[in-house]
Scaffold this active site. Structure first.
Site, PDB file in Angstrom:
ATOM      1  N   CYS A 139      -3.457  10.974   1.676  1.00 38.91           N
ATOM      2  CA  CYS A 139      -2.746   9.756   1.282  1.00 38.91           C
ATOM      3  C   CYS A 139      -1.391  10.082   0.663  1.00 38.91           C
ATOM      4  O   CYS A 139      -0.366   9.967   1.323  1.00 38.91           O
ATOM      5  CB  CYS A 139      -3.604   8.949   0.309  1.00 38.91           C
ATOM      6  SG  CYS A 139      -5.142   8.391   1.029  1.00 38.91           S
ATOM      7  N   LYS A 193       0.827  -1.206   0.000  1.00 42.53           N
ATOM      8  CA  LYS A 193       0.000   0.000   0.000  1.00 42.53           C
ATOM      9  C   LYS A 193       0.869   1.267   0.000  1.00 42.53           C
ATOM     10  O   LYS A 193       0.682   2.166  -0.814  1.00 42.53           O
ATOM     11  CB  LYS A 193      -0.941  -0.020   1.216  1.00 42.53           C
ATOM     12  CG  LYS A 193      -1.742   1.248   1.414  1.00 42.53           C
ATOM     13  CD  LYS A 193      -2.744   1.510   0.298  1.00 42.53           C
ATOM     14  CE  LYS A 193      -3.244   2.939   0.281  1.00 42.53           C
ATOM     15  NZ  LYS A 193      -4.348   3.230   1.107  1.00 42.53           N
TER      16      LYS A 193
HETATM   17  N1  LIG Z   1     -10.802   9.753   2.590  1.00 39.71           N
HETATM   18  C1  LIG Z   1     -10.180   9.245   1.561  1.00 39.71           C
HETATM   19  O1  LIG Z   1     -10.362   9.668   0.405  1.00 39.71           O
HETATM   20  C2  LIG Z   1      -9.278   8.061   1.722  1.00 39.71           C
HETATM   21  C3  LIG Z   1      -8.866   7.423   0.569  1.00 39.71           C
HETATM   22  C4  LIG Z   1      -8.070   6.321   0.660  1.00 39.71           C
HETATM   23  C5  LIG Z   1      -7.680   5.897   1.911  1.00 39.71           C
HETATM   24  N2  LIG Z   1      -8.084   6.507   3.062  1.00 39.71           N
HETATM   25  C6  LIG Z   1      -7.637   5.913   4.320  1.00 39.71           C
HETATM   26  O2  LIG Z   1      -8.793   5.311   4.963  1.00 39.71           O
HETATM   27  C7  LIG Z   1      -8.590   5.271   6.356  1.00 39.71           C
HETATM   28  C8  LIG Z   1      -9.745   5.911   7.049  1.00 39.71           C
HETATM   29  O3  LIG Z   1      -9.857   7.256   6.606  1.00 39.71           O
HETATM   30  P1  LIG Z   1     -11.236   8.021   6.472  1.00 39.71           P
HETATM   31  O4  LIG Z   1     -11.095   8.938   5.325  1.00 39.71           O
HETATM   32  O5  LIG Z   1     -12.377   7.086   6.528  1.00 39.71           O
HETATM   33  O6  LIG Z   1     -11.203   8.882   7.841  1.00 39.71           O
HETATM   34  P2  LIG Z   1     -12.348   9.821   8.402  1.00 39.71           P
HETATM   35  O7  LIG Z   1     -11.643  10.937   9.104  1.00 39.71           O
HETATM   36  O8  LIG Z   1     -13.374  10.139   7.371  1.00 39.71           O
HETATM   37  O9  LIG Z   1     -13.073   8.903   9.492  1.00 39.71           O
HETATM   38  C9  LIG Z   1     -12.456   8.398  10.621  1.00 39.71           C
HETATM   39  C10 LIG Z   1     -13.552   8.000  11.601  1.00 39.71           C
HETATM   40  O10 LIG Z   1     -12.931   7.312  12.685  1.00 39.71           O
HETATM   41  C11 LIG Z   1     -13.558   7.744  13.883  1.00 39.71           C
HETATM   42  N3  LIG Z   1     -12.654   7.476  15.000  1.00 39.71           N
HETATM   43  C12 LIG Z   1     -11.557   8.163  15.395  1.00 39.71           C
HETATM   44  N4  LIG Z   1     -11.015   7.603  16.485  1.00 39.71           N
HETATM   45  C13 LIG Z   1     -11.765   6.511  16.761  1.00 39.71           C
HETATM   46  C14 LIG Z   1     -11.718   5.521  17.769  1.00 39.71           C
HETATM   47  N5  LIG Z   1     -10.774   5.535  18.714  1.00 39.71           N
HETATM   48  N6  LIG Z   1     -12.656   4.555  17.779  1.00 39.71           N
HETATM   49  C15 LIG Z   1     -13.630   4.531  16.832  1.00 39.71           C
HETATM   50  N7  LIG Z   1     -13.733   5.464  15.853  1.00 39.71           N
HETATM   51  C16 LIG Z   1     -12.814   6.433  15.820  1.00 39.71           C
HETATM   52  C17 LIG Z   1     -13.857   9.204  13.641  1.00 39.71           C
HETATM   53  O11 LIG Z   1     -14.846   9.697  14.528  1.00 39.71           O
HETATM   54  C18 LIG Z   1     -14.313   9.181  12.189  1.00 39.71           C
HETATM   55  O12 LIG Z   1     -15.712   8.969  12.067  1.00 39.71           O
HETATM   56  C19 LIG Z   1      -7.252   5.934   6.586  1.00 39.71           C
HETATM   57  O13 LIG Z   1      -6.243   4.973   6.632  1.00 39.71           O
HETATM   58  C20 LIG Z   1      -7.068   6.818   5.371  1.00 39.71           C
HETATM   59  O14 LIG Z   1      -5.740   7.148   5.211  1.00 39.71           O
HETATM   60  C21 LIG Z   1      -8.893   7.593   2.982  1.00 39.71           C
END
Ligand SMILES: NC(=O)c1ccc[n+]([C@@H]2O[C@H](COP(=O)([O-])OP(=O)(O)OC[C@H]3O[C@@H](n4cnc5c(N)ncnc54)[C@H](O)[C@@H]3O)[C@@H](O)[C@H]2O)c1
Length: 449
Positions: free
Chosen positions: A283, A229
């Site tokens: 990312c 990744k």
């Molecule tokens: N957003 C994008 O476009 C994207 C794309 C590819 C990869 N990612 C990856 O996906 C993963 C998740 O990112 P995302 O965009 O969904 O993040 P996000 O910020 O949208 O959501 C994260 C969620 O986790 C919750 N959270 C935080 N701490 C927590 C805990 N201790 N227990 C339970 N919930 C908790 C938050 O309240 C939030 O709802 C990451 O690894 C990110 O790098 C994101």
């Protein structure tokens, strides 16, 4: 049903409805994942620390409204009872057979990966962990996080033994906002899975084959999956830095970089990406630092980050040059930035080139205004910028994302509103000839002029 000690034959005949999966993090990526597993008849417990998110999901209302198709999916799977949400991470761990972690790992202000959110989740999972459970990390993480951080923490908290009592895998998400549901189901690429042992890898294969229609590829262990990744994303950062370097070099020679890139890419061994105003999002500009943490002197990665970060300064140079042609010093110019999201179609500003350019221009120009169809006036003001709905008083328009609305701008109308006719296009979306005919001075990334 606990899966770790099931035989291969039993595993492949198991009914998804007999398996309970808890998913930690119901954000932009976690909620679509929860929805898709629930759609495929797994019992899903979504866990989030945000009570508003949890309450909304339990009412069947999707809190990630910008994600296509997610609202109807969440409505459906909460109605059938396959998805329920909770803030109680320990109880969710106790009552689930598989636990999936999908929360972000950010960088701190010194660009070190910050594992605090992850560790909080692992504590809760560890407290409820039982014999036969499987824990999966989907979040992108620095090498060895799965085995050395999560594995060690789980063993310590639960008093259970990895690869004897429970299994651990890294199965990185490789999906994008806007197409998350289709991506989870294999629109673009197969799922990569790497377990702490063969039994866990087989369970991860079973699980993701149910939802990813393309394929599931197993790698030797979680660390390999982590590197698949990270290096896959770093490839794009380095390639974009290459494209930006190619563009800056072509510009000095008076040559259009896009013509060179398009022709070079007709060779299947050549896949040069697109030059632009910088690289944003959480990312591509973040993951090189996951490697640089251990390998601080990595010349290629450091240089690529510097090149991509310096493109904002180049955009300002283009604006300055265009303003010079109209005899306006930058310090007297009113600038309008079109685009503060890190890319078109998303309401996310993390490491956004538009914001970097706006902040740099704040001290160099008279006034900086901002507009982005993904953000309301209130959103933009909350971010600390001046919102502008029209083009009056503007000396220079800078386009930083390829939003559909920007592609459809009526430049004949804009011409009647602006004070000075200048457009800096960093996304290759304007028709230079048409704008020149209207009297605009234009500068474009990717072209000599
Ligand atoms: N957003 C994008 O476009 C994207 C794309 C590819 C990869 N990612 C990856 O996906 C993963 C998740 O990112 P995302 O965009 O969904 O993040 P996000 O910020 O949208 O959501 C994260 C969620 O986790 C919750 N959270 C935080 N701490 C927590 C805990 N201790 N227990 C339970 N919930 C908790 C938050 O309240 C939030 O709802 C990451 O690894 C990110 O790098 C994101």
């Amino acid at each position: 049903m606990k899966l770790y000690n099931l035989s291969r034959v039993k595993l492949n005949n198991i009914n998804p409805a007999d398996i309970t999966i808890s998913i930690y993090g119901l954000g932009k990526m976690g909620l679509p994942l929860a929805g898709v597993f629930a759609k495929h008849n797994f019992k899903v417990i979504g866990v989030d620390i945000n009570k508003k998110t949890v309450d909304s999901i339990n009412k069947g209302i999707n809190p990630v409204i910008e994600e296509k198709g997610l609202s109807s999916l969440i409505r459906k799977v909460t109605k059938t009872g396959f998805l329920k949400a909770t803030t109680d991470g320990v109880e969710a761990s106790k009552t689930s057979d598989i636990k999936i972690i999908i929360i972000p790992i950010y960088l701190d202000d010194k660009n070190n990966p910050d594992l605090s959110l992850l560790k909080d989740v692992v504590k809760k999972i560890g407290t409820g962990l039982q014999k036969g459970d499987i824990v999966i990390l989907e979040s992108t993480a620095p090498a060895n996080t799965t085995l050395q951080v999560i594995g060690k923490m789980l063993e310590k908290i639960s008093n259970l033994k990895l690869n004897k009592d429970f299994g651990l895998a890294h199965c990185p998400e490789r999906i994008s906002s806007q197409t998350a549901i289709k991506d989870i189901e294999g629109r673009l690429c197969p799922k990569i899975v790497g377990g702490s042992d063969l039994k866990t890898t087989r369970i991860a294969e079973y699980l993701y084959k149910k939802i990813n229609k393309r394929d599931v590829i197993s790698v030797q262990n979680p660390t390999v999956a982590e590197l698949v990744k990270i290096w896959g994303e770093v490839y794009r950062d380095v390639n974009i830095a290459f494209a930006n370097t190619l563009y800056l070099s072509c510009k000095e020679l008076g040559v259009d970089a896009f013509e060179v890139i398009n022709a070079a890419n007709t060779n299947p061994y050549c896949r040069i990406l697109t030059p632009g105003p910088g690289v944003g999002g959480h990312c591509i500009p973040v993951y090189p630092y996951f490697i640089l943490k251990e390998n601080t002197n990595n010349l290629l990665l450091n240089l690529s980050r510097q090149i991509n970060d310096s493109m904002s300064t180049h955009v300002i140079y283009l604006a300055k040059e265009a303003l010079k042609e109209k005899n306006i010093p930058l310090k007297d110019a009113n600038i309008l930035i079109l685009g503060i999201a890190y890319r078109a179609g998303v309401k996310e500003v993390r490491k956004s080139p538009g914001i970097k350019i706006a902040l740099e221009l704040n001290s160099l120009s008279k006034t900086v205004y901002v507009n982005d169809p993904q953000f309301s006036k209130e959103d933009i003001e909350k971010l600390g910028f001046k919102y502008k709905e029209d083009f009056t008083k503007i000396d220079c328009i800078i386009i930083t994302t390829g939003e559909k609305a920007f592609k459809k701008i009526n430049w004949s109308m804009v011409k009647t509103q602006v004070k000075t006719k200048i457009v800096i296009d960093t996304k290759n979306i304007i028709n230079k000839k048409a704008l020149s005919n209207l009297g605009f001075v234009t500068k474009r990334i990717g072209y000599a002029k």
